[in-house]
Design an enzyme around this catalytic site. Structure first.
Site, PDB file in Angstrom:
ATOM      1  N   ASP A   1      25.442 -31.315 -25.260  1.00 15.80           N
ATOM      2  CA  ASP A   1      26.470 -30.485 -25.859  1.00 15.80           C
ATOM      3  C   ASP A   1      26.887 -30.993 -27.235  1.00 15.80           C
ATOM      4  OD1 ASP A   1      28.079 -28.325 -25.694  1.00 15.80           O
ATOM      5  OD2 ASP A   1      29.395 -29.087 -24.126  1.00 15.80           O
TER       6      ASP A   1
ATOM      7  N   CYS B   1      34.004 -28.562 -23.719  1.00 21.23           N
ATOM      8  CA  CYS B   1      34.723 -28.112 -24.922  1.00 21.23           C
ATOM      9  C   CYS B   1      36.209 -28.486 -24.955  1.00 21.23           C
ATOM     10  CB  CYS B   1      34.575 -26.608 -25.132  1.00 21.23           C
ATOM     11  SG  CYS B   1      33.346 -25.812 -24.143  1.00 21.23           S
TER      12      CYS B   1
ATOM     13  N   HIS C   1      30.004 -29.690 -30.337  1.00 20.82           N
ATOM     14  CA  HIS C   1      30.926 -28.696 -30.875  1.00 20.82           C
ATOM     15  C   HIS C   1      31.114 -28.964 -32.348  1.00 20.82           C
ATOM     16  CE1 HIS C   1      31.725 -28.557 -26.540  1.00 20.82           C
ATOM     17  NE2 HIS C   1      31.673 -27.272 -26.792  1.00 20.82           N
TER      18      HIS C   1
ATOM     19  N   ARG D   1      29.841 -27.391 -11.582  1.00 21.01           N
ATOM     20  CA  ARG D   1      30.195 -26.018 -11.238  1.00 21.01           C
ATOM     21  C   ARG D   1      29.666 -25.726  -9.845  1.00 21.01           C
ATOM     22  NH1 ARG D   1      28.166 -23.442 -16.929  1.00 21.01           N
ATOM     23  NH2 ARG D   1      29.308 -24.921 -18.238  1.00 21.01           N
TER      24      ARG D   1
ATOM     25  N   HIS E   1      29.740 -23.760 -30.402  1.00 15.47           N
ATOM     26  CA  HIS E   1      29.153 -24.522 -29.286  1.00 15.47           C
ATOM     27  C   HIS E   1      27.642 -24.444 -29.454  1.00 15.47           C
ATOM     28  CE1 HIS E   1      32.836 -23.583 -26.715  1.00 15.47           C
ATOM     29  NE2 HIS E   1      32.847 -22.577 -27.553  1.00 15.47           N
TER      30      HIS E   1
ATOM     31  N   LYS F   1      26.696 -14.730 -30.835  1.00 18.64           N
ATOM     32  CA  LYS F   1      25.849 -15.897 -30.544  1.00 18.64           C
ATOM     33  C   LYS F   1      24.388 -15.619 -30.826  1.00 18.64           C
ATOM     34  CE  LYS F   1      25.103 -14.839 -25.677  1.00 18.64           C
ATOM     35  NZ  LYS F   1      24.844 -15.335 -24.356  1.00 18.64           N
TER      36      LYS F   1
ATOM     37  N   GLN G   1      24.934 -31.461 -20.062  1.00 17.48           N
ATOM     38  CA  GLN G   1      24.605 -30.644 -21.228  1.00 17.48           C
ATOM     39  C   GLN G   1      24.362 -31.536 -22.436  1.00 17.48           C
ATOM     40  OE1 GLN G   1      28.321 -28.350 -21.109  1.00 17.48           O
ATOM     41  NE2 GLN G   1      27.083 -26.550 -20.684  1.00 17.48           N
TER      42      GLN G   1
HETATM   43 ZN   LIG Z   1      31.375 -25.721 -25.540  1.00 17.31          ZN
END
Ligand SMILES: [Zn+2]
Ligand SMILES: [Zn+2]
Length: 664
Positions: free
Chosen positions: A401, A352, A403, A381, A533, A487, A399
């Site tokens: 991912d 992000c 945004h 991580r 997200h 969420k 991910q």
């Molecule tokens: Zn994010």
């Protein structure tokens, strides 16, 4: 019963009001129990009920209710009902162990997600082994047959300490010493008394079938400096059939373990030299993953996402600004230094912040919104080594991912679109059974959350309405939202009925603030965009793991790394087999030749074990006529077919799946 006698003596019929979940109210005599309330409704309900929620607290069914209360009768289907059932089963196992192992001492014995365990100290030189399970189960069944009543009792701290000291139960004494006087209760059944808060079943006969599952070592209070106890896991059910099904499911789960299948199908591997939790994708696994990525990219393109690529590291200040440094900094991979003094970079734990910087690269106007930036972004991580597990818990993962930067009034529409994407994926991969959870803020504690009241209301309403419009029944959890936004999560049930969390859509008011993101509105004023997200797969690693366990490695044709294997019946037909493979590859069909010097029956078996969707057997007749003899997965013989017809048919099937029709 005690309370009935009391009423006769005093002849008082004080009445209390009991409110049910549907808000209906009934009057009962003071001292009524959950079980009696169930009986007053129907005898069937009385048989099914396991515990009662009384003003939000779970109670024993036999505990008298002495004032007006809101109650809910809890059954097996209710988590708290099942919890009381399995907790009572832990006591039952302890009672059996006490009878079989005189002098045994008890630690703790809670209910868990699937069953229960009890930590015990069987004493010097005594061990409990798998070969002892049968005897323990037998004893448990005896105690069930005895239909022992389970009784709750308040006890003073001093009495409790004395009672458990007398029995040399030093672990229990340690636990009691930390409790507050006046809050301590015991539960007794037969000769067994446990320090316990409850709640429990009325008697042991509620438990119908039992299984001691496994034994392991466990340090007292999880502290390796304290004694090691024996942890016995077990499970029980109200029906024998349910136990059989559960045991079958465990066996099947072992067969479907993605680590096992991943190795068999040569999808991924790990190297201790590369590092624990850092998967190495092998050619076939990479093929599979790239197909998934391609599939999602195609859908996202139709929904007007724009693909971006950002580096694997970022300056430390980036993550200080985003707040991720505070969250991951100390407990994760440490900063990378450069020859430059004080220059530090972090492996990115999240994509992000990079995407926020892309947003900031240009002045944005309301006409640019929504801006949807997508990236298959790899993040790192540092998970504890004990937590690592195949592809589901790793230290580096990618991910899927994206945004979405939008105006507050666009949130609902964006949710609807992301839900469409998620539904397309679930359908394509045959996840038929899924549910959703909406996490909202705690209305009693609004100051805990960042962002304006108005925006929160708008976003929460948007999520609720989006779910309603999609006909998606979602569980609403108050107080479960992150501090930065509400969420929506999706949970899928796999082929074995296990739940996996896949797909999250998260509203964020925090990062746009921290990065001071802006757009110019139609009013010519500066406004702050909302950030969403979303990751339908979650991560490629975890998703592939779930997919392997869901399909047992039998991936759909469009996704599977090897779609077709050609089996020449003898060496003489190797040339034709290779020419068939070439023809198929020209059509983008992933084909291989098995030219091992083996009998064709053996080749069929081996390739079926590798879960190949189509086997093409070729010999003299096929070579002469440019045909293939088709054998579909599952041993279905489809007969001979012209090679060109087969290729066309397969290509069409794959293309249809890879290009889902999207109605936007
Ligand atoms: Zn994010
Ligand atoms: Zn207990």
């Amino acid at each position: 019963m005690q309370f009935e006698k009391k009423l006769e003596e005093n002849d008082i019929h004080a009445m209390i009001k009991i409110t049910f979940p549907d808000n209906s109210v009934r009057e009962y005599e003071e001292g009524i129990t959950g079980l009696q309330i169930a009986e007053s409704i129907s005898s069937r309900l009385a048989q099914e009920v396991l515990a009662a929620s009384v003003n939000g607290e779970t109670w024993d069914l036999t505990r008298p209710i002495s004032e007006d209360a809101a109650i809910q009768l809890l059954k097996w289907e209710d988590t708290e009902g099942k919890h009381a059932y399995w907790h009572s089963s832990a006591h039952l196992m302890a009672e059996a162990l006490q009878a079989l192992y005189p002098g045994i001492k008890f630690g703790i014995g809670p209910a868990i997600e699937n069953g229960f365990y009890y930590d015990v100290d069987p004493g010097e030189g005594v061990s409990i082994k798998e070969s002892d399970f049968l005897a323990i189960e037998k004893k448990m069944m005896e105690l069930i047959a005895a239909k022992e009543e389970i009784r709750r009792k308040n006890i003073s701290k001093a009495d409790a300490i004395k009672m458990f000291s007398d029995r040399n139960e030093n672990y229990k004494v340690e636990l009691i010493s930390e409790l507050e006087d006046g809050t301590i209760t015991t539960y007794t059944q037969g000769d067994f008394t446990d320090l316990c808060r409850g709640p429990h079943l009325p008697n042991t006969s509620y438990i119908k079938s039992v299984k001691v599952l496994s034994v392991a070592g466990a340090y007292w209070r999880g502290d390796e400096k304290r004694p090691q106890l024996t942890r016995l896991y077990g499970i029980t059910f109200p029906k024998k059939k349910m136990l059989d099904e559960y045991l079958e499911m465990i066996e099947e789960a072992k067969k479907r373990d993605h680590r096992k299948i991943g190795k068999e199908l040569e999808l991924f591997t790990f190297s201790q030299v590369v590092g624990a939790g850092l998967p190495l994708w092998l050619p076939k696994g990479t093929q599979l993953r790239l197909k998934l990525e391609e599939f999602l990219k195609k859908i996202q393109q139709q929904f007007e996402y724009e693909q971006v690529i950002t580096p694997h590291i970022g300056g430390k200040q980036l993550y200080v600004t985003s707040g991720h440094y505070a969250k991951y900094g100390k407990d994760s991979f440490q900063p990378i230094r450069t020859p430059e003094e004080d220059e530090e970079f972090l492996l990115k734990p999240m994509n992000c912040p990079h995407h926020c910087e892309i947003y900031k690269a240009f002045p944005r106007s309301y006409k640019d919104l929504p801006l949807r930036l997508a990236e298959f972004g790899t993040v790192y991580r540092y998970e504890q080594s004990g937590e690592l597990h195949g592809l589901t818990r790793v230290r580096g993962f990618t991910q899927d991912d994206a945004h979405i930067f939008c105006m507050p009034e666009q949130v609902k529409d964006e949710f609807l679109k992301v839900m469409d994407i998620i539904f397309i994926i679930f359908k394509a991969l045959d996840f038929k059974d899924f549910e959703a959870q909406i996490s909202l803020r705690d209305p009693e504690n609004k100051e805990k959350y960042i962002g304006t009241d108005e925006n929160w209301d708008k976003a929460e309403r948007a999520i609720l309405e989006a779910c309603e419009e999609k006909g998606m029944k979602a569980r609403v959890e108050l107080g479960e939202a992150a501090f930065y936004g509400p969420k929506l999560d999706f949970m899928v049930k796999d082929a074995l009925g296990r739940r996996w969390q896949l797909g999250t859509i998260q509203v964020d008011y925090n990062l746009p603030d921290r990065f001071e993101l802006e757009y110019t509105g139609a009013d010519n004023q500066k406004h702050r965009p909302v950030m969403i997200h979303r990751a339908p797969f979650g991560s490629m690693e975890r998703f592939v793991a779930v997919l392997i366990e869901h399909t047992a490695g039998k991936f759909p044709l469009w996704l599977t790394p090897t779609q077709v294997v050609i089996l020449p019946v003898s060496e003489k037909f190797n040339d034709y087999a290779y020419s068939v493979a070439r023809t198929l590859k020209m059509q983008d069909i992933r084909a291989e030749v098995d030219d091992r010097n083996e009998k064709v029956g053996r080749k069929i078996r081996d390739n079926e074990l590798r879960r190949t969707p189509y086997l093409l057997i070729v010999g003299e007749k096929e070579a002469e006529n440019e045909e293939v003899s088709v054998r579909k997965q599952g041993g279905i013989d489809q007969g001979s077919e012209k090679l060109t017809t087969f290729a066309h048919r397969i290509k069409q099937e794959v293309d249809e799946m890879m290009n889902p029709q999207v109605n936007i």
